[in-house]
Design a protein around this motif. Structure first.
Motif, PDB file in Angstrom:
ATOM      1  N   UNK A 170      32.721  39.980  36.139  1.00  0.00           N
ATOM      2  CA  UNK A 170      32.685  40.505  34.773  1.00  0.00           C
ATOM      3  C   UNK A 170      34.079  40.337  34.169  1.00  0.00           C
ATOM      4  N   UNK A 171      34.130  40.149  32.859  1.00  0.00           N
ATOM      5  CA  UNK A 171      35.404  40.005  32.149  1.00  0.00           C
ATOM      6  C   UNK A 171      35.526  41.138  31.135  1.00  0.00           C
ATOM      7  N   UNK A 172      36.589  41.923  31.241  1.00  0.00           N
ATOM      8  CA  UNK A 172      36.837  42.993  30.274  1.00  0.00           C
ATOM      9  C   UNK A 172      37.447  42.416  28.996  1.00  0.00           C
ATOM     10  N   UNK A 173      37.151  43.051  27.863  1.00  0.00           N
ATOM     11  CA  UNK A 173      37.720  42.665  26.579  1.00  0.00           C
ATOM     12  C   UNK A 173      37.756  43.907  25.693  1.00  0.00           C
ATOM     13  N   UNK A 174      38.411  43.851  24.535  1.00  0.00           N
ATOM     14  CA  UNK A 174      38.602  45.073  23.727  1.00  0.00           C
ATOM     15  C   UNK A 174      37.321  45.793  23.336  1.00  0.00           C
ATOM     16  N   UNK A 175      36.217  45.070  23.198  1.00  0.00           N
ATOM     17  CA  UNK A 175      34.968  45.712  22.784  1.00  0.00           C
ATOM     18  C   UNK A 175      34.071  46.094  23.969  1.00  0.00           C
ATOM     19  N   UNK A 229      32.728  42.653  43.782  1.00  0.00           N
ATOM     20  CA  UNK A 229      32.769  42.803  42.322  1.00  0.00           C
ATOM     21  C   UNK A 229      34.119  42.287  41.843  1.00  0.00           C
ATOM     22  N   UNK A 230      34.109  41.281  40.961  1.00  0.00           N
ATOM     23  CA  UNK A 230      35.335  40.699  40.418  1.00  0.00           C
ATOM     24  C   UNK A 230      35.452  41.101  38.952  1.00  0.00           C
ATOM     25  N   UNK A 231      36.584  41.697  38.601  1.00  0.00           N
ATOM     26  CA  UNK A 231      36.841  42.087  37.211  1.00  0.00           C
ATOM     27  C   UNK A 231      38.027  41.272  36.712  1.00  0.00           C
ATOM     28  N   UNK A 232      37.754  40.311  35.833  1.00  0.00           N
ATOM     29  CA  UNK A 232      38.828  39.498  35.258  1.00  0.00           C
ATOM     30  C   UNK A 232      39.396  40.216  34.022  1.00  0.00           C
ATOM     31  N   UNK A 233      40.701  40.052  33.826  1.00  0.00           N
ATOM     32  CA  UNK A 233      41.390  40.581  32.641  1.00  0.00           C
ATOM     33  C   UNK A 233      41.180  42.092  32.497  1.00  0.00           C
ATOM     34  N   UNK A 234      41.464  42.817  33.556  1.00  0.00           N
ATOM     35  CA  UNK A 234      41.228  44.263  33.573  1.00  0.00           C
ATOM     36  C   UNK A 234      41.890  44.974  32.405  1.00  0.00           C
ATOM     37  N   UNK A 235      43.110  44.568  32.045  1.00  0.00           N
ATOM     38  CA  UNK A 235      43.848  45.304  31.010  1.00  0.00           C
ATOM     39  C   UNK A 235      43.576  44.801  29.597  1.00  0.00           C
ATOM     40  N   UNK A 236      42.662  43.854  29.420  1.00  0.00           N
ATOM     41  CA  UNK A 236      42.275  43.457  28.067  1.00  0.00           C
ATOM     42  C   UNK A 236      41.242  44.423  27.488  1.00  0.00           C
ATOM     43  N   UNK A 237      40.637  45.218  28.340  1.00  0.00           N
ATOM     44  CA  UNK A 237      39.761  46.288  27.890  1.00  0.00           C
ATOM     45  C   UNK A 237      40.409  47.630  28.187  1.00  0.00           C
ATOM     46  N   UNK A 238      39.844  48.673  27.653  1.00  0.00           N
ATOM     47  CA  UNK A 238      40.351  50.021  27.920  1.00  0.00           C
ATOM     48  C   UNK A 238      39.778  50.469  29.265  1.00  0.00           C
ATOM     49  N   UNK A 289      40.348  42.941  40.956  1.00  0.00           N
ATOM     50  CA  UNK A 289      40.593  42.803  39.521  1.00  0.00           C
ATOM     51  C   UNK A 289      41.857  41.985  39.301  1.00  0.00           C
ATOM     52  N   UNK A 290      41.927  41.323  38.143  1.00  0.00           N
ATOM     53  CA  UNK A 290      43.121  40.568  37.774  1.00  0.00           C
ATOM     54  C   UNK A 290      43.617  41.053  36.417  1.00  0.00           C
ATOM     55  N   UNK A 291      44.937  40.958  36.228  1.00  0.00           N
ATOM     56  CA  UNK A 291      45.484  41.272  34.903  1.00  0.00           C
ATOM     57  C   UNK A 291      46.821  40.573  34.742  1.00  0.00           C
ATOM     58  N   UNK A 292      47.184  40.294  33.486  1.00  0.00           N
ATOM     59  CA  UNK A 292      48.490  39.732  33.184  1.00  0.00           C
ATOM     60  C   UNK A 292      49.543  40.833  33.248  1.00  0.00           C
TER      61      UNK A 292
END
Length: 478
Positions: A170-175, A229-238, A289-292
């Motif tokens: 899954x990929x997190x994003x602002x929405x 469970x892989x979470x890409x861009x964890x910090x792009x979402x809240x 999870x991954x994050x920049x």
């Protein structure tokens, strides 16, 4: 009234397995290739009044067990039973209903089920063919600059060791929201029987599981297999809001199970079939999870949330013995129509970014990662300019473009046109002289080091050969 379904797709199979009592048949046109009698399958998946079927030889031919059986998009719990008598189904069919059942399993359920012969009869069982390797059951958060290889690290160290069917990404994003992650009540059209016993489509409201609930279902189904469970861009979402009370589950015991449970009736009913059961992460579930790095976060993460993860920094390495062959070749690849390699370009730009006063604090999050540009980007001047030069202009050097680009007066379009139309090295046409000269010096240093390394290798090889073959050593008399 007895419910009858047809197995004509996995979508229909999903509906079958959600019912505890059903007679399952296959549409005639769907089984024509199986060479079975048209009326043969109505007894194969029939729930008898009693599961205690005894025949004269005392062998059990009843399948009456609860299994979680997966479909394409999720896992659904269902109960199927069959009396597997060895009687002939029709005069034209050379076999009995067990033969027919095996054909149905092979045609529709072969990825998940199999018929097993034991001393006391035949049994249906879930296949166990997923094991690839083992990974620790923990929560891992990988962080680093964009393009440093976080996703590649996940692929090599986690994803390749777990079967595809047991992995959800899954990929997190602002929405992105809690409901997207966990699941939500949504309207769906379902066929239901009216008072006259006729099926008709009606709007029903049902809990549709999200990625988190689905991975719990898989882990509960395949308890002896590792799930991921892989979470890409964890910090792009809240992230704290998306996890909600689930973040409590991230506190784990040594065996990987959650130290504390939470209550959510929708998840519990979907995963365990018991809406009152406490939910915990199982010992066969890994969350990665991954994050920049922190400077460009869309949302910040508080300490309470972060401490529940094992933090691992992925370094942005262009050199060193730890590089694999793929990265070495990528770093050494020359830019389009240029004598400068990607590794030298990126390292020089990153150094300039860190030393120039660009009007902001840290620059790690804006650095060029080793895989920021792909091999295809490095083969095409237009792609390189539109991706890399545009990024440096619009973002990394936005407040100090004169530190990198030689002509900033006419805007980005002039820089890209100058790069694409240059007759000589295009980098020389768009970069300030001191930056381009630094790149040339780095290339010259690398070129000087390569012959030296080549000379050392034959010498070492000769020494190894002598050590392996003492008889070839020169004598004192010579």
């Amino acid at each position: 009234m007895e419910r009858i379904y047809s197995i004509d797709s996995f979508e229909r199979l999903r509906e079958i397995l959600k019912a505890n009592t059903a007679t399952v048949k296959v549409l005639t046109e769907k089984i024509s290739h199986l060479n079975l009698p048209a009326n043969a399958l109505s007894i194969l998946f029939n729930l008898p009044v009693s599961a205690n079927y005894n025949n004269t030889d005392g062998k059990k031919r009843v399948y009456d067990k609860i299994y979680n059986i997966p479909t394409v998009d999720a896992v659904y719990q269902g109960k199927l039973s069959s009396e597997w008598r060895d009687n002939t189904l029709s005069k034209k069919f050379s076999g009995n209903n067990l033969t027919a059942l095996i054909k149905v399993i092979n045609a529709y359920y072969s990825d998940f089920l199999e018929i097993v012969k034991k001393d006391d009869g035949y049994y249906m069982d879930i296949k166990n063919k997923f094991s690839k390797g083992s990974i620790p059951s923990t929560n891992v958060l990988l962080y680093g600059v964009p393009g440093c290889g976080k996703s590649y690290y996940v692929e090599q160290n986690y994803e390749n060791k777990v079967n595809d069917i047991l992995t959800i990404r899954v990929v997190f994003h602002p929405d992105y929201t809690y409901s997207d992650f966990v699941g939500q009540i949504m309207p769906v059209l379902e066929k239901v029987e009216n008072k006259d016993g006729i099926e008709e489509e009606k709007l029903q409201y049902k809990f549709i599981p999200g990625p988190f609930t689905r991975i719990l279902q898989l882990a509960e189904t395949y308890k002896d297999q590792q799930c991921l469970l892989i979470i890409e861009e964890l910090n792009r979402g809240n992230a704290p809001a998306i996890f909600g009370e689930i973040f409590q589950l991230l506190d784990r015991n040594d065996d990987g199970t959650s130290r504390y449970g939470i209550y959510n009736s929708d998840i519990a009913e979907r995963v365990y079939g018991d809406k009152n059961k406490s939910i915990k992460l199982p010992p066969n579930l890994t969350i990665v999870a991954t994050m920049n790095t922190s400077d460009q976060n869309v949302f910040t993460m508080d300490t309470a949330f972060q401490r529940r993860w094992q933090m691992k920094h992925i370094p942005n390495r262009f050199t060193g013995e730890s590089l694999d062959e793929k990265t070495i070749n990528h770093v050494a690849k020359h830019l389009p129509n240029s004598k400068i390699s990607w590794g030298v370009f990126a390292q020089t730009v990153n150094k300039k970014m860190h030393t120039a006063n660009l009007g902001f604090g840290g620059t790690d999050d804006k650095s060029l990662g080793v895989y920021f540009a792909t091999d295809n980007d490095l083969d095409d001047a237009k792609r390189f300019a539109e991706k890399v030069l545009k990024y440096l202009w619009d973002d990394a050097f936005k407040l100090g473009r004169q530190a990198l680009f030689s002509n900033c007066s006419e805007g980005l379009s002039s820089v890209i046109e100058a790069y694409e139309d240059a007759e000589g090295d295009p980098l020389k046409a768009v970069l300030v002289p001191e930056v381009y000269d630094e790149m040339q010096k780095r290339m010259a240093k690398l070129a000087a080091e390569q012959p030296q390394a080549a000379e050392e290798e034959p010498a070492e090889a000769a020494e190894d050969a002598v050590a392996d073959n003492p008889a070839q050593e020169p004598t004192d008399e010579e």
